[in-house]
Design a protein around this motif. Structure first.
Motif, PDB file in Angstrom:
ATOM      1  N   PHE A 176       0.837  -1.196   0.000  1.00  0.00           N
ATOM      2  CA  PHE A 176       0.000   0.000   0.000  1.00  0.00           C
ATOM      3  C   PHE A 176       0.881   1.258   0.000  1.00  0.00           C
ATOM      4  O   PHE A 176       0.676   2.180  -0.794  1.00  0.00           O
ATOM      5  N   LEU A 177       1.895   1.242   0.862  1.00  0.00           N
ATOM      6  CA  LEU A 177       2.819   2.383   0.946  1.00  0.00           C
ATOM      7  C   LEU A 177       3.557   2.591  -0.374  1.00  0.00           C
ATOM      8  O   LEU A 177       3.771   3.722  -0.802  1.00  0.00           O
ATOM      9  N   LEU A 178       3.939   1.477  -1.029  1.00  0.00           N
ATOM     10  CA  LEU A 178       4.687   1.565  -2.285  1.00  0.00           C
ATOM     11  C   LEU A 178       3.946   2.452  -3.279  1.00  0.00           C
ATOM     12  O   LEU A 178       4.542   3.319  -3.921  1.00  0.00           O
ATOM     13  N   VAL A 188       3.612   7.991  -5.571  1.00  0.00           N
ATOM     14  CA  VAL A 188       2.815   9.102  -6.091  1.00  0.00           C
ATOM     15  C   VAL A 188       3.297  10.433  -5.504  1.00  0.00           C
ATOM     16  O   VAL A 188       3.554  11.393  -6.230  1.00  0.00           O
ATOM     17  N   TRP A 189       3.472  10.466  -4.175  1.00  0.00           N
ATOM     18  CA  TRP A 189       3.875  11.729  -3.551  1.00  0.00           C
ATOM     19  C   TRP A 189       5.315  12.106  -3.854  1.00  0.00           C
ATOM     20  O   TRP A 189       5.665  13.279  -3.892  1.00  0.00           O
ATOM     21  N   MET A 190       6.168  11.088  -4.091  1.00  0.00           N
ATOM     22  CA  MET A 190       7.532  11.396  -4.511  1.00  0.00           C
ATOM     23  C   MET A 190       7.497  12.032  -5.895  1.00  0.00           C
ATOM     24  O   MET A 190       8.270  12.939  -6.192  1.00  0.00           O
ATOM     25  N   GLY A 191       6.598  11.554  -6.758  1.00  0.00           N
ATOM     26  CA  GLY A 191       6.442  12.144  -8.085  1.00  0.00           C
ATOM     27  C   GLY A 191       6.002  13.593  -7.995  1.00  0.00           C
ATOM     28  O   GLY A 191       6.577  14.479  -8.638  1.00  0.00           O
ATOM     29  N   ASN A 200      -3.428   9.364   4.035  1.00  0.00           N
ATOM     30  CA  ASN A 200      -2.700   8.764   2.913  1.00  0.00           C
ATOM     31  C   ASN A 200      -1.662   9.701   2.319  1.00  0.00           C
ATOM     32  O   ASN A 200      -0.702   9.267   1.717  1.00  0.00           O
ATOM     33  N   ALA A 201      -1.894  10.991   2.457  1.00  0.00           N
ATOM     34  CA  ALA A 201      -0.923  11.961   1.955  1.00  0.00           C
ATOM     35  C   ALA A 201       0.081  12.304   3.041  1.00  0.00           C
ATOM     36  O   ALA A 201       1.244  12.589   2.752  1.00  0.00           O
ATOM     37  N   GLY A 226      10.618  11.253  -9.972  1.00  0.00           N
ATOM     38  CA  GLY A 226      10.365  11.254  -8.535  1.00  0.00           C
ATOM     39  C   GLY A 226       9.796   9.929  -8.063  1.00  0.00           C
ATOM     40  O   GLY A 226      10.231   9.371  -7.049  1.00  0.00           O
ATOM     41  N   ALA A 227       8.830   9.412  -8.820  1.00  0.00           N
ATOM     42  CA  ALA A 227       8.170   8.167  -8.437  1.00  0.00           C
ATOM     43  C   ALA A 227       9.160   7.004  -8.377  1.00  0.00           C
ATOM     44  O   ALA A 227       8.974   6.053  -7.629  1.00  0.00           O
TER      45      ALA A 227
END
Lengths: 191, 178
Positions: free
Chosen positions: A42-44, A49-52, A104-105, B38-39
């Motif tokens: 789930f974290l993956l 997404v947030w790293m993007g 989630n964020a 980023g992803a």
């Protein structure tokens, strides 16, 4: 963490022997492993997404502008973060996500904040005062509207589930402040 | 007022995403490539966290399954019973820091059996809303950067949790009974 884990394992095994729940205990180890895999999967997704999204913030320079904007607010709690450091943005976004109950964020943004804070760390592997403050704020769970709680109360037929909003807010605010106070106290004693 | 706030919180993430993408484009960033780059970091971060999560989950699940958890809870029951704190709220207070899914299940169960407008349900609601899954937060955030020396962080978090529960109980009694 080491002592806590050791105590939990030892106490559990001793209890399992005395209550005759050895089979259940063994099963629970596999259950724990399974839960860890499920949550990691789930974290993956959400972390990626947030790293993007935060990479776009970095590349466009927006992350430094937000940092600059919130610096006066954040620097009251985190003294040793320099000027426009990206960790300020990550901390700000994490706190905002928590406030609006966007769990989630909040987690991926918190991870990002920890990484940025670690970039300022002189002694890798050891925790910094800023990291402690950040984690304590997160475990105190500041939240404006507890949507999931209201949802469950409403689901079981509470006439006006929003009555819990104010007491939750009061309770969180007081416990967040006392948590920071406890941290400050420990900091003074263990300097 | 409720629905307005609820709508606002629904709006935040989509608007934030839109703003980020538009701002990036104005600043001549190739947003698609930037997002992908980023992803790419995601998997390595989660891989780093995984062993920490696994380690803490095994301890928590084992603690619950072995019966040690029930003994701890019973000890707290007798301690809190004479303070006028419903036993359901005590369970809630012990489960919440350990596990998010277990506390949601327990909370639903309390609301169902004690009734949504009972003191037990309201007190559990305030605990549920004002406490955090401390062990999960510790495992994830410390794991993400590989912190081994946590100094006095864990005792601080546990003491803060305990104070938080007492605060939740006092606030609920004052707010709903006074």
């Amino acid at each position: 963490m080491n002592v806590l884990w050791l105590i939990m394992i030892c106490v559990s095994v001793v209890f399992a022997i005395f209550t005759g729940r050895l089979e259940a205990y063994t099963q629970s180890i596999f259950d724990g492993a399974k839960a860890a895999v499920e949550i990691s999967l789930f974290l993956l997704g959400i972390v990626s997404v947030w790293m993007g999204i935060t990479r776009i913030l970095e590349d466009s320079g927006l992350i430094y502008r937000i940092a600059h904007l919130f610096k006066p607010l954040i620097s009251r709690l985190f003294r040793n973060i320099p000027g426009d450091h990206p960790s300020i943005t990550a901390i700000t976004l994490n706190v905002l996500a928590n406030l609006f109950g966007l769990g989630n964020a909040a987690t991926p943004l918190g991870i990002k904040a920890m990484q940025e804070l670690d970039g300022l760390n002189q002694d890798q592997g050891a925790i910094t005062p800023e990291m402690m403050t950040f984690i304590v704020i997160n475990t105190a769970s500041i939240q404006l509207i507890p949507f999931s709680v209201i949802g469950i109360l409403a689901g079981f037929g509470h006439g006006n589930p929003a009555v819990v909003v104010l007491p939750v807010l009061i309770a969180t605010a007081i416990s967040a402040m006392t948590a920071l106070l406890v941290l400050a106290l420990f900091r003074r004693v263990f300097r | 007022m409720m629905s307005a706030v609820e709508y606002l919180s629904l709006l935040i993430i989509p608007l934030f995403l839109l703003f980020t993408v538009l701002y990036g484009t104005v600043k001549k960033v190739r947003v698609y490539d930037s997002f992908v780059a980023g992803a790419k970091e995601g998997p390595s971060i989660v891989l780093k966290i995984f062993p920490y999560l696994l380690t803490i989950f095994i301890a928590i699940k084992g603690f619950q399954a072995s019966g040690a958890f029930d003994v701890l809870r019973n000890a707290f029951y007798s301690l809190f019973a004479f303070l006028g704190i419903p036993i359901e709220a005590v369970s809630m207070a012990i489960v919440k820091p350990l596990s998010g899914s277990a506390s949601t299940a327990l909370f639903s169960d309390i609301v169902k059996t004690a009734g949504p407008e009972s003191l037990a349900a309201l007190m559990s609601a305030v605990i549920m809303g004002s406490a955090e899954t401390t062990f999960y937060v510790l495992a994830v955030y410390l794991g993400a950067v590989g912190i081994r020396k946590t100094r006095y962080l864990v005792p601080v978090c546990l003491i803060a949790d305990l104070i938080g529960i007492v605060v939740a109980v006092v606030v609920t009694r004052w707010y709903f009974l006074a």
